[in-house]
Motif scaffolding. Structure first.
Motif, short mmCIF file in Angstrom:
data_model
loop_
_atom_site.label_atom_id
_atom_site.label_comp_id
_atom_site.label_asym_id
_atom_site.label_seq_id
_atom_site.Cartn_x
_atom_site.Cartn_y
_atom_site.Cartn_z
N GLY A 1 -0.67 -4.72 -13.09
CA GLY A 1 -1.12 -3.35 -12.86
C GLY A 1 -1.41 -2.59 -14.15
O GLY A 1 -2.43 -1.89 -14.25
N TYR B 1 -2.43 1.96 -10.10
CA TYR B 1 -0.98 1.83 -10.02
C TYR B 1 -0.53 0.75 -11.00
O TYR B 1 -1.12 -0.32 -11.07
N THR B 2 0.51 1.06 -11.76
CA THR B 2 0.90 0.21 -12.88
C THR B 2 2.23 -0.51 -12.68
O THR B 2 2.63 -1.29 -13.55
N GLY C 1 -4.40 -1.74 -7.03
CA GLY C 1 -3.06 -2.27 -6.86
C GLY C 1 -3.04 -3.21 -5.67
O GLY C 1 -3.85 -4.13 -5.59
N ASN D 1 -8.22 2.95 -5.30
CA ASN D 1 -6.78 2.88 -5.50
C ASN D 1 -6.49 1.44 -5.90
O ASN D 1 -6.55 0.54 -5.05
N PRO E 1 1.37 6.05 -12.21
CA PRO E 1 -0.04 5.74 -11.96
C PRO E 1 -0.94 6.57 -12.88
O PRO E 1 -0.56 7.63 -13.37
N GLN F 1 -2.04 11.44 -16.22
CA GLN F 1 -0.94 10.50 -16.03
C GLN F 1 0.36 11.24 -16.30
O GLN F 1 0.51 11.85 -17.37
N THR G 1 -2.91 11.87 -5.57
CA THR G 1 -3.90 11.73 -4.51
C THR G 1 -4.59 13.05 -4.22
O THR G 1 -5.81 13.11 -4.03
N ILE H 1 -7.33 5.75 -8.98
CA ILE H 1 -5.89 5.79 -9.20
C ILE H 1 -5.46 4.34 -9.43
O ILE H 1 -5.64 3.49 -8.56
#
Length: 187
Positions: free
Chosen positions: A140, A134-135, A96, A94, A173, A165, A2, A132
């Motif tokens: 994701g 998120y996985t 997710g 962001n 993420p 990453q 972030t 960003i």
């Protein structure tokens, strides 16, 4: 992650800029963006969940910055409808789900790619978009892959791309920072 995204965006925003928080969530990026602006600047904060809008408004009210934000209870794929062609200096995503919220309500590759392209269409030279992704939730990684594939196909004569990453972390993420090349105009 972030902090990197915010540092990238801060360098592109002037007090009178129009900027987008494409995925309001709990309102942290919205607050960051509002703090970069002056009285004439505007944050356009998008979320489909009323809980996210409520959380964001509460956060900005506490900071005394509520008036700098346009609250938009709509999908981020509807950016063009709400900004009507007005240029932007920056956008933050962001991807997710709402932290602490319903994990079955997530961003999707289709809506996110539409929103990202709309932001690039509005982005003035020198402006930037941070993403960003998120996985660690269902869908994701697929969304992160789709966004990275899209970003990798951007014409390099028009856009710069940086990808970050963490290595070795499970479900880490992905951060993408995209800058539109050209002489910066500050608005």
């Amino acid at each position: 992650m972030t902090a990197r995204a915010q540092a990238f965006i801060a360098d592109r925003v002037a007090p009178e800029s129009w900027v987008i928080d494409a995925t309001l969530g709990a309102g942290r990026d919205c607050l960051f963006l509002a703090r970069q602006l002056g009285e004439r600047g505007r944050v356009f904060a998008f979320d489909i969940q009323s809980e996210a809008i409520r959380l964001g408004q509460q956060r900005l009210l506490q900071a005394g910055l509520l008036a700098r934000v346009e609250w938009i209870a709509d999908c981020h794929s509807q950016i063009h409808k709400h900004l009507q062609g007005h240029p932007i200096a920056a956008a933050m995503f962001n991807l997710g789900y709402l932290p602490g919220g319903d994990k079955t309500i997530t961003t999707t590759p289709t809506s996110s790619l539409q929103a990202l392209q709309q932001c690039l269409d509005l982005l003035h030279p020198g402006g930037g978009v941070s993403i960003i992704a998120y996985t660690g939730h269902p869908g994701g990684q697929q969304e992160a892959d789709a966004v990275q594939d899209w970003a990798n196909r951007l014409p390099r004569q028009d856009y710069s791309l940086a990808c970050h990453q963490p290595k070795g972390a499970k479900a880490a993420p992905l951060l993408l920072c995209i800058e539109r090349k050209g002489v910066r105009s500050r608005f």
